[in-house]
Design an enzyme around this catalytic site. Structure first.
Site, PDB file in Angstrom:
ATOM      1  N   CYS A 169       0.801  -1.213   0.000  1.00 44.50           N
ATOM      2  CA  CYS A 169       0.000   0.000   0.000  1.00 44.50           C
ATOM      3  C   CYS A 169       0.839   1.269   0.000  1.00 44.50           C
ATOM      4  CB  CYS A 169      -0.976  -0.025   1.161  1.00 44.50           C
ATOM      5  SG  CYS A 169      -2.148  -1.378   0.935  1.00 44.50           S
ATOM      6  N   HIS A 309      -2.311   8.678   5.900  1.00 45.08           N
ATOM      7  CA  HIS A 309      -2.697   7.372   5.346  1.00 45.08           C
ATOM      8  C   HIS A 309      -4.138   7.081   5.781  1.00 45.08           C
ATOM      9  CE1 HIS A 309      -2.103   3.412   3.686  1.00 45.08           C
ATOM     10  NE2 HIS A 309      -2.451   2.859   4.813  1.00 45.08           N
ATOM     11  N   GLU A 320      -0.301   6.074  13.202  1.00 50.71           N
ATOM     12  CA  GLU A 320       0.095   7.215  12.407  1.00 50.71           C
ATOM     13  C   GLU A 320       0.042   8.512  13.218  1.00 50.71           C
ATOM     14  OE1 GLU A 320      -1.200   8.552   8.146  1.00 50.71           O
ATOM     15  OE2 GLU A 320      -2.753   7.443   9.145  1.00 50.71           O
ATOM     16  N   LYS A 341      -9.304   8.915   2.303  1.00 49.32           N
ATOM     17  CA  LYS A 341      -9.891   7.568   2.249  1.00 49.32           C
ATOM     18  C   LYS A 341     -11.286   7.572   2.862  1.00 49.32           C
ATOM     19  CE  LYS A 341      -5.500   5.040   2.299  1.00 49.32           C
ATOM     20  NZ  LYS A 341      -4.531   6.088   2.666  1.00 49.32           N
ATOM     21  N   HIS A 346      -9.903   2.919   0.147  1.00 52.06           N
ATOM     22  CA  HIS A 346      -8.478   2.605   0.112  1.00 52.06           C
ATOM     23  C   HIS A 346      -8.192   1.734  -1.117  1.00 52.06           C
ATOM     24  CE1 HIS A 346      -4.501   1.548   1.018  1.00 52.06           C
ATOM     25  NE2 HIS A 346      -4.639   0.969   2.184  1.00 52.06           N
ATOM     26  N   PHE A 405       1.211  -3.275   4.102  1.00 49.63           N
ATOM     27  CA  PHE A 405       1.548  -4.650   4.462  1.00 49.63           C
ATOM     28  C   PHE A 405       2.970  -4.935   3.977  1.00 49.63           C
ATOM     29  CE2 PHE A 405      -2.920  -6.768   4.699  1.00 49.63           C
ATOM     30  CZ  PHE A 405      -3.261  -5.893   5.702  1.00 49.63           C
TER      31      PHE A 405
END
Lengths: 418, 404, 90
Positions: A169, A309, A320, A341, A346, A405
């Site tokens: 991502c 993010h 975050e 998002k 996402h 990931f």
């Protein structure tokens, strides 16, 4: 003297809007484009919400054979590259092919095409030794997502370095970062760079169901993506692409091009912790942020806006928030932070580039897009997340981050071109 | 002035042997690892040969904890990474965590793992799909797992450009070292020898349907009819030359030059990009063609692609102007693992002053190539050129040379 | 597959299948009250274990269960409680 790299063209396909204009209209209005999945019957799945793009490849000029040959994600990449090139004002026929390169980010490649074709060659999963006689001739293009870069290179006539960057991502940030590096070192003068993903397919939905990473707010799809909210319960799967024309600043200036922003700094780190988990202290993301600021020769307090993010998983949003405080100190409490998002979901590997587009447009318009659906903040997420409504805000320097990931943590600094 | 970047450790997983020494001994002997496929019943497919890594027993090299969550290619990559660190004499736990990174190439991810979960999905339903599917098949998995296993927290990456990826990964690692990373582990280890991966590769139209392992993969032959796919690859430790010297490291050689290009659109009638990649890589290395002692060919074994490669080599080096070899005739083409294994062979050629042979082919005379055929050739090797191409138009070239 | 009830032996077998064993941990010993963390199983291993138990027993665990249970005893209790409330499952 290091070459400076600017964005001189933008192309976007996102849920709720095809084209950079529509994309920005959605963000600045704070509208959400999440809905119940329509691409297939989602009823067997735990998470049945997604952010789908209404995209008709024929309407965007792809030929029947191109449509057949390309997975949906490749189609996105080619169409957004064309939009970016047109937006840049460059004459495609006048491009020096040898000095033009391509980077395309993608986390999951031609997942949609692979899922559909596997179903056929395995006859609905019955055959272990799958039947090659039922394979489509372009299956190899799905097998290797490098086809995304080759399709883009072919479509724009680029013959410089071409590559797909696939770091989960953070692919969308890393692909742009890679392209910046190629221009800085002199391997290319122009890069067609960005990212694409079209993962809304049963196999993707099932694998995120298995780790309960996606939302189960199926009865309220419009409000299902809730970054930083106390009631958030996972991310909403999305799709889309953003491609850019990146150009050596001097070159863009010489031709009188409109430039959106300079990509001033970039860095990436790994958490070396867990394939899907995050350490709550945000240490490695903070390190990436510090390195990106150093690369941009920018001080913490010069950051006017952070594009987070903000995936809307319990773990991410705290991780975050901690990373922002760790890297920016007190300034983290003073700077607006938002997650788009909340509106467009996402789109995995694509989202980093889509967010770079949002940052460039935020600088262009001096407007910070909001975090939709943020009704009641998680007490552990205590920054200014710009809830519900966009904010007019002097925005010269922007930080955008990604987390993926595999442990990837990336950060990029964009700056108004002066 | 760019810093010199050198290779100080190598881990190899090849169809002809596990580890650098076994691979290299097999290359010297000209032993081929191409055999009938054992991993699944391939009798119903038009192509039935592959370069499988038959002696890799995952349990011997990978913790049991990681076995259920990894594809075959990731297990091999984890082993190669361990061996590369051992070979370099580096214990990553004693190095600065943000000063170490990993850059791998991937072509198609953990395709066999993905096959299993797609089968579970379509045969039994979504609730039968594993939690590990969310990362075990994806292209970034080898970088992620290796970074976790060795605590590598510095800049890392994943490149995908089909067979060219092995060189692109090494080049990216060189960039990162030049920007201050103390070491970067880089290369490709790949595998897709499973029915689903096989069908996808067959669809590409470049796989040989030959039944005899002794003549199925014949690059540069007038009757070349495709390649034999293989699995495996190599991971290399790249370090700043000065810092390697400072710690007294054994150095295999320098990554001296690199370039990547993309082919013009099909039907344009313009020259493919390989020659330009070679020339740019030589320029990057600051070398003339005369400085190159051997070329490790991409060796597609598809007549048109062979002609392109032969023409590029001929144009730069002259007819029969440089020894050319393709040790991948012994392993098959290893997807993104191919090129980093060829770089390994090139570095070992520099170390040992002989070049591994190309086996099982008889090059057409009109290529005007001096192919190292049948047996290894002793010759002074100070620098080598490695070529790699990826499906769709990717070209990459890398120069490695004896460290100064 | 018909399984009457989740047992510690059945659980051990699943744990080995989905996440192997960690050096220095003896799964054959008494593990009922040791934490999954001590035993070397992370959240992913637990999710995978939970999914196997659900399929074997024909039950559906609450989303929160796998976040909350810390030991094999707690997991087995949660699973078998679901069994009791779904008598027609399996």
């Amino acid at each position: 003297m290091q070459r400076r790299v600017v964005i001189s063209g933008i192309g976007v396909i996102a849920p709720g809007g095809v084209g950079a204009k529509e994309f920005w209209a959605l963000l600045s209005a704070g509208r959400t484009a999440t809905r119940t999945i329509t691409f297939f019957d989602p009823s067997p799945f735990r998470s049945r919400v997604a952010a789908e793009a209404d995209f008709d490849p024929e309407l965007h000029g792809l030929s029947p054979q191109e449509i057949r040959r390309m997975d949906r994600a490749a189609q996105f990449a080619v169409v957004t590259s064309a939009e970016a090139l047109a937006d840049s004002g460059l004459d495609p026929a006048g491009l020096d092919p040898y000095r033009t390169g391509v980077t395309v980010g993608s986390a999951v490649g031609a997942t949609m095409g692979l899922d559909q074709e596997y179903r056929v060659v395995s006859d609905g999963g019955r055959l272990d030794v799958v039947d090659h006689a039922y394979a489509v001739p372009h299956l190899y293009n799905y097998f290797v997502p490098s086809s995304f870069a080759s399709e883009v290179a072919r479509s724009v006539g680029a013959e410089g370095p071409a590559v797909v960057i696939s770091t989960g991502c953070t692919s969308g940030l890393d692909a742009v970062g890679h392209a910046v590096e190629l221009i800085r070192e002199g391997s290319a003068d122009i890069m067609i760079a960005g990212a694409t993903d079209a993962p809304i397919s049963p196999i993707t939905v099932a694998c995120f169901d298995a780790i309960k990473a996606t939302t189960a707010r199926n009865d309220d799809p419009e409000h299902a993506s809730r970054p930083f909210d106390r009631t958030r319960d996972g991310f909403v799967l999305g799709e889309g692409a953003a491609m850019f024309v990146l150009e050596d600043y001097e070159r863009a200036k010489a031709r009188g091009a409109h430039t959106y922003a300079e990509i001033a700094g970039f860095a990436t780190r790994c958490n070396a912790f867990h394939m899907t988990g995050l350490r709550p202290d945000g240490r490695e993301m903070a390190e990436a942020i510090r390195a990106a600021l150093a690369d941009a020769r920018t001080a913490e307090d010069q950051i006017d806006y952070i594009n987070a993010h903000g995936s809307g998983t319990k773990q991410n949003d705290r991780h975050e928030t901690a990373a922002f405080k760790r890297s920016l100190g007190d300034h983290a409490h003073r700077v607006p932070v938002s997650s788009i998002k909340s509106m467009i979901g996402h789109s995995l590997g694509a989202i980093g580039s889509v967010e770079v587009a949002a940052c460039a447009l935020a600088i262009e318009h001096n407007l910070v897009p909001p975090t939709a659906n943020l009704t009641e903040a998680d007490p552990e997420c205590d920054l200014d997340y710009v809830p519900h409504e966009s904010r007019t805000w002097p925005t010269d320097t922007v930080l955008t981050v990604g987390s993926g990931f595999g442990g990837f943590q990336s950060a990029m600094v964009l700056r108004r071109v002066t | 002035m760019n810093t010199s970047v050198v290779v100080t450790g190598i881990g190899v997983v090849a169809p002809t042997g596990l580890g650098v020494n076994k691979y290299w001994a097999a290359a010297r002997a000209g032993t081929s690892g191409i055999r009938a496929i054992r991993r699944f019943d391939a009798t119903g497919y038009p192509a039935r040969l592959a370069g499988e890594v038959v002696d890799f027993v995952a349990e011997e090299h990978v913790p049991s904890r990681l076995i259920p969550q990894t594809d075959h290619m990731t297990r091999m990559a984890l082993a190669a990474a361990d061996w590369a660190f051992d070979d370099a004499g580096i214990d990553p736990a004693r190095w600065p965590e943000f000063g170490m990174g990993v850059v791998t190439a991937s072509s198609s991810g953990g395709f066999e793992f993905g096959q299993g979960e797609l089968r579970n999905l379509w045969r039994q339903g979504g609730e039968f799909v594993s939690a590990y599917q969310s990362f075990a098949w994806f292209y970034a998995v080898n970088t992620g797992q290796i970074s976790i296993r060795h605590g590598l927290r510095g800049p890392s990456g994943v490149v995908v450009s089909d067979q060219a990826g092995g060189l692109d990964a090494l080049a990216q690692a060189r960039r990162l070292v030049r920007k201050g990373c103390r070491l970067s582990l880089a290369g490709g280890v790949d595998a897709s020898i499973c029915p689903w991966g096989w069908v996808a590769q067959l669809a590409g139209g470049r796989v040989s349907t030959g039944a005899d392992p002794g003549d199925a993969y014949r690059p540069f032959a007038t009757d070349a009819a495709g390649h034999v796919p293989g699995e495996g690859g190599a991971l290399l430790i790249l370090e700043d030359a000065e810092s390697a010297r400072g710690r007294g490291a054994r150095v295999y050689g320098e990554i001296a030059g690199y370039a990547a290009t993309f082919d013009p659109p099909p039907g344009s009638g313009r020259e493919p990009g390989l020659r330009r990649a070679i020339e740019l890589a030589l320029e990057d290395a600051g070398m003339d063609p005369s400085g190159i002692d051997v070329v490790f060919a991409d060796a597609a074994a598809v007549p048109e692609l062979d002609r392109t490669e032969a023409a590029a080599i001929r144009t730069v080096f002259g007819p029969r102007g440089v020894p050319v070899t393709a040790p991948k005739t012994m392993t098959g083409r290893l997807l993104s693992g191919a090129a980093s294994l060829d770089v390994t062979a090139a570095l070992l050629s520099i170390r040992d002053q002989w070049v591994p042979p190309t086996v099982n082919t008889e090059p057409g005379v009109d290529h005007h190539l001096d192919v190292v055929l049948g047996a290894p050739r002793e010759l002074p090797v100070a620098a080598a050129l490695v070529l790699a191409r990826g499906y769709g138009g990717f070209n990459a070239a890398m120069v490695v040379r004896r460290a100064g | 597959m018909s399984v009457r009830e989740a047992t510690v032996d059945g659980l051990k077998q699943i744990l080995r299948q989905v996440a192997g064993e960690v050096d220095g941990v003896d799964l054959d010993g008494d593990i009922l009250d040791r934490t999954f963390e001590e035993l070397g199983y992370d959240s992913l291993a637990l999710l995978e274990t939970g999914a196997r138990l659900e399929r074997a027993l024909g039950i559906k665990l609450d989303d929160s269960t796998l976040n909350e249970v810390q030991t094999p005893r707690q997991l087995l209790a949660a699973v078998n409680e679901k069994r009791a409330t779904h008598p027609d499952a399996a």
